[in-house]
Scaffold this motif. Structure first.
Motif, PDB file in Angstrom:
ATOM      1  N   LEU A   1       0.830  -1.203   0.000  1.00 22.41           N
ATOM      2  CA  LEU A   1       0.000   0.000   0.000  1.00 22.41           C
ATOM      3  C   LEU A   1       0.868   1.258   0.000  1.00 22.41           C
ATOM      4  O   LEU A   1       0.631   2.199  -0.763  1.00 22.41           O
ATOM      5  CB  LEU A   1      -0.925   0.013   1.219  1.00 22.41           C
ATOM      6  N   VAL A   2       1.890   1.270   0.843  1.00 27.25           N
ATOM      7  CA  VAL A   2       2.764   2.439   0.934  1.00 27.25           C
ATOM      8  C   VAL A   2       3.533   2.652  -0.372  1.00 27.25           C
ATOM      9  O   VAL A   2       3.620   3.778  -0.870  1.00 27.25           O
ATOM     10  CB  VAL A   2       3.722   2.287   2.140  1.00 27.25           C
ATOM     11  N   ILE A   3       4.070   1.585  -0.937  1.00 25.20           N
ATOM     12  CA  ILE A   3       4.862   1.741  -2.163  1.00 25.20           C
ATOM     13  C   ILE A   3       3.979   2.159  -3.335  1.00 25.20           C
ATOM     14  O   ILE A   3       4.412   2.924  -4.205  1.00 25.20           O
ATOM     15  CB  ILE A   3       5.679   0.463  -2.483  1.00 25.20           C
ATOM     16  N   ASN A   4       2.722   1.712  -3.365  1.00 23.21           N
ATOM     17  CA  ASN A   4       1.804   2.159  -4.420  1.00 23.21           C
ATOM     18  C   ASN A   4       1.537   3.656  -4.316  1.00 23.21           C
ATOM     19  O   ASN A   4       1.514   4.358  -5.328  1.00 23.21           O
ATOM     20  CB  ASN A   4       0.485   1.390  -4.341  1.00 23.21           C
ATOM     21  N   VAL A   5       1.348   4.157  -3.104  1.00 19.52           N
ATOM     22  CA  VAL A   5       1.104   5.588  -2.916  1.00 19.52           C
ATOM     23  C   VAL A   5       2.344   6.398  -3.297  1.00 19.52           C
ATOM     24  O   VAL A   5       2.242   7.431  -3.965  1.00 19.52           O
ATOM     25  CB  VAL A   5       0.670   5.875  -1.459  1.00 19.52           C
ATOM     26  N   ILE A   6       3.519   5.929  -2.891  1.00 22.07           N
ATOM     27  CA  ILE A   6       4.753   6.647  -3.222  1.00 22.07           C
ATOM     28  C   ILE A   6       4.956   6.704  -4.738  1.00 22.07           C
ATOM     29  O   ILE A   6       5.297   7.757  -5.292  1.00 22.07           O
ATOM     30  CB  ILE A   6       5.960   5.998  -2.523  1.00 22.07           C
ATOM     31  N   CYS A   7       4.747   5.587  -5.414  1.00 20.97           N
ATOM     32  CA  CYS A   7       4.902   5.565  -6.878  1.00 20.97           C
ATOM     33  C   CYS A   7       3.917   6.513  -7.542  1.00 20.97           C
ATOM     34  O   CYS A   7       4.266   7.239  -8.481  1.00 20.97           O
ATOM     35  CB  CYS A   7       4.711   4.148  -7.401  1.00 20.97           C
ATOM     36  N   PHE A   8       2.692   6.513  -7.065  1.00 22.18           N
ATOM     37  CA  PHE A   8       1.679   7.394  -7.642  1.00 22.18           C
ATOM     38  C   PHE A   8       2.063   8.860  -7.464  1.00 22.18           C
ATOM     39  O   PHE A   8       1.956   9.662  -8.398  1.00 22.18           O
ATOM     40  CB  PHE A   8       0.315   7.118  -7.006  1.00 22.18           C
ATOM     41  N   ILE A   9       2.530   9.229  -6.271  1.00 21.13           N
ATOM     42  CA  ILE A   9       2.897  10.618  -6.008  1.00 21.13           C
ATOM     43  C   ILE A   9       4.081  11.045  -6.872  1.00 21.13           C
ATOM     44  O   ILE A   9       4.115  12.174  -7.375  1.00 21.13           O
ATOM     45  CB  ILE A   9       3.184  10.817  -4.508  1.00 21.13           C
ATOM     46  N   CYS A  10       5.048  10.157  -7.042  1.00 23.28           N
ATOM     47  CA  CYS A  10       6.222  10.503  -7.858  1.00 23.28           C
ATOM     48  C   CYS A  10       5.841  10.865  -9.286  1.00 23.28           C
ATOM     49  O   CYS A  10       6.381  11.814  -9.863  1.00 23.28           O
ATOM     50  CB  CYS A  10       7.213   9.342  -7.871  1.00 23.28           C
TER      51      CYS A  10
ATOM     52  N   GLY B   1       9.285   2.204  -8.648  1.00 21.99           N
ATOM     53  CA  GLY B   1       8.620   1.175  -9.449  1.00 21.99           C
ATOM     54  C   GLY B   1       9.385  -0.135  -9.443  1.00 21.99           C
ATOM     55  O   GLY B   1       8.798  -1.215  -9.321  1.00 21.99           O
ATOM     56  N   PHE B   2      10.711  -0.049  -9.549  1.00 21.89           N
ATOM     57  CA  PHE B   2      11.511  -1.275  -9.478  1.00 21.89           C
ATOM     58  C   PHE B   2      11.524  -1.863  -8.062  1.00 21.89           C
ATOM     59  O   PHE B   2      11.556  -3.081  -7.895  1.00 21.89           O
ATOM     60  CB  PHE B   2      12.927  -1.037  -9.996  1.00 21.89           C
ATOM     61  N   ILE B   3      11.481  -0.997  -7.052  1.00 20.65           N
ATOM     62  CA  ILE B   3      11.361  -1.498  -5.674  1.00 20.65           C
ATOM     63  C   ILE B   3      10.027  -2.219  -5.500  1.00 20.65           C
ATOM     64  O   ILE B   3       9.957  -3.285  -4.873  1.00 20.65           O
ATOM     65  CB  ILE B   3      11.527  -0.345  -4.663  1.00 20.65           C
ATOM     66  N   ALA B   4       8.962  -1.655  -6.071  1.00 15.77           N
ATOM     67  CA  ALA B   4       7.649  -2.311  -6.011  1.00 15.77           C
ATOM     68  C   ALA B   4       7.672  -3.651  -6.736  1.00 15.77           C
ATOM     69  O   ALA B   4       7.040  -4.613  -6.293  1.00 15.77           O
ATOM     70  CB  ALA B   4       6.580  -1.398  -6.615  1.00 15.77           C
ATOM     71  N   THR B   5       8.425  -3.733  -7.852  1.00 12.87           N
ATOM     72  CA  THR B   5       8.563  -5.002  -8.567  1.00 12.87           C
ATOM     73  C   THR B   5       9.178  -6.057  -7.654  1.00 12.87           C
ATOM     74  O   THR B   5       8.699  -7.191  -7.592  1.00 12.87           O
ATOM     75  CB  THR B   5       9.450  -4.815  -9.811  1.00 12.87           C
ATOM     76  N   ILE B   6      10.209  -5.682  -6.934  1.00 13.05           N
ATOM     77  CA  ILE B   6      10.877  -6.626  -6.029  1.00 13.05           C
ATOM     78  C   ILE B   6       9.943  -7.022  -4.890  1.00 13.05           C
ATOM     79  O   ILE B   6       9.834  -8.207  -4.541  1.00 13.05           O
ATOM     80  CB  ILE B   6      12.183  -6.006  -5.497  1.00 13.05           C
TER      81      ILE B   6
END
Length: 166
Positions: free
Chosen positions: A37-46, A136-141
């Motif tokens: 959830l956190v990484i999705n929000v961070i990616c969206f904001i970026c 995005g790559f962190i979210a992939t991992i």
């Protein structure tokens, strides 16, 4: 001496069978859920913070992956809190569905981050695009590791005895 027998009958309403599990966050899958959830929000904001981002083609794909991952994770968190996933296993192959979802989202984030990486190399304001690429790559991992643990859970191996993938 007379014996008196009394019978007490207690009636209750129908039970919905939904209980709140506050310990879900402390489980392995609860932690993965919060992290995604956190990484999705961070990616969206970026990506959303970029000027002229609505005119750039990979932005739509990246938005879709972030927002759909966020809402799916929020629904999964709700189902985990209410312990509905355990009850739905009898009706729906829930563990297999989550395994497929996490595997797909690892692939989707890989393609979205790759597309944004290509665009970041050819764009003037690059800082947000590069940040979106990194996250995005962190979210992939993260989604890949979660898919691995979902696979282990689907196969029926105790996740407490499984070591982290090398």
């Amino acid at each position: 001496m007379a014996t008196i027998t009394t019978t007490t009958t207690t009636t209750t309403g129908p039970s919905l069978g939904i209980s709140i599990d506050r310990g879900y966050i402390h489980t392995l899958f609860g932690r993965f859920n919060l992290i995604t959830l956190v990484i999705n929000v961070i990616c969206f904001i970026c990506i959303a913070a970029q000027p002229w981002s609505t005119y750039i083609p990979p932005q739509g794909w990246f938005y879709f992956v972030c927002v759909t991952g966020f809402w799916s994770g929020l629904i999964e968190l709700f189902l985990g809190f209410c312990r509905l996933q355990e009850r739905m296993v009898r009706v729906v192959p829930w563990k297999l569905g989550l395994l497929i979802f996490y595997g797909l989202w690892a692939f989707f984030y890989l393609t979205a981050a790759s597309a944004v990486t290509h665009y970041a190399a050819n764009y003037e304001n690059r800082s947000g695009w590069y940040a979106g690429t990194v996250f995005g790559f962190i979210a992939t991992i993260i989604y890949g590791i979660a898919a691995y643990y979902r696979f282990v859970d689907w196969k029926g191996v105790n996740t407490a005895t499984v070591s982290s993938p090398a």
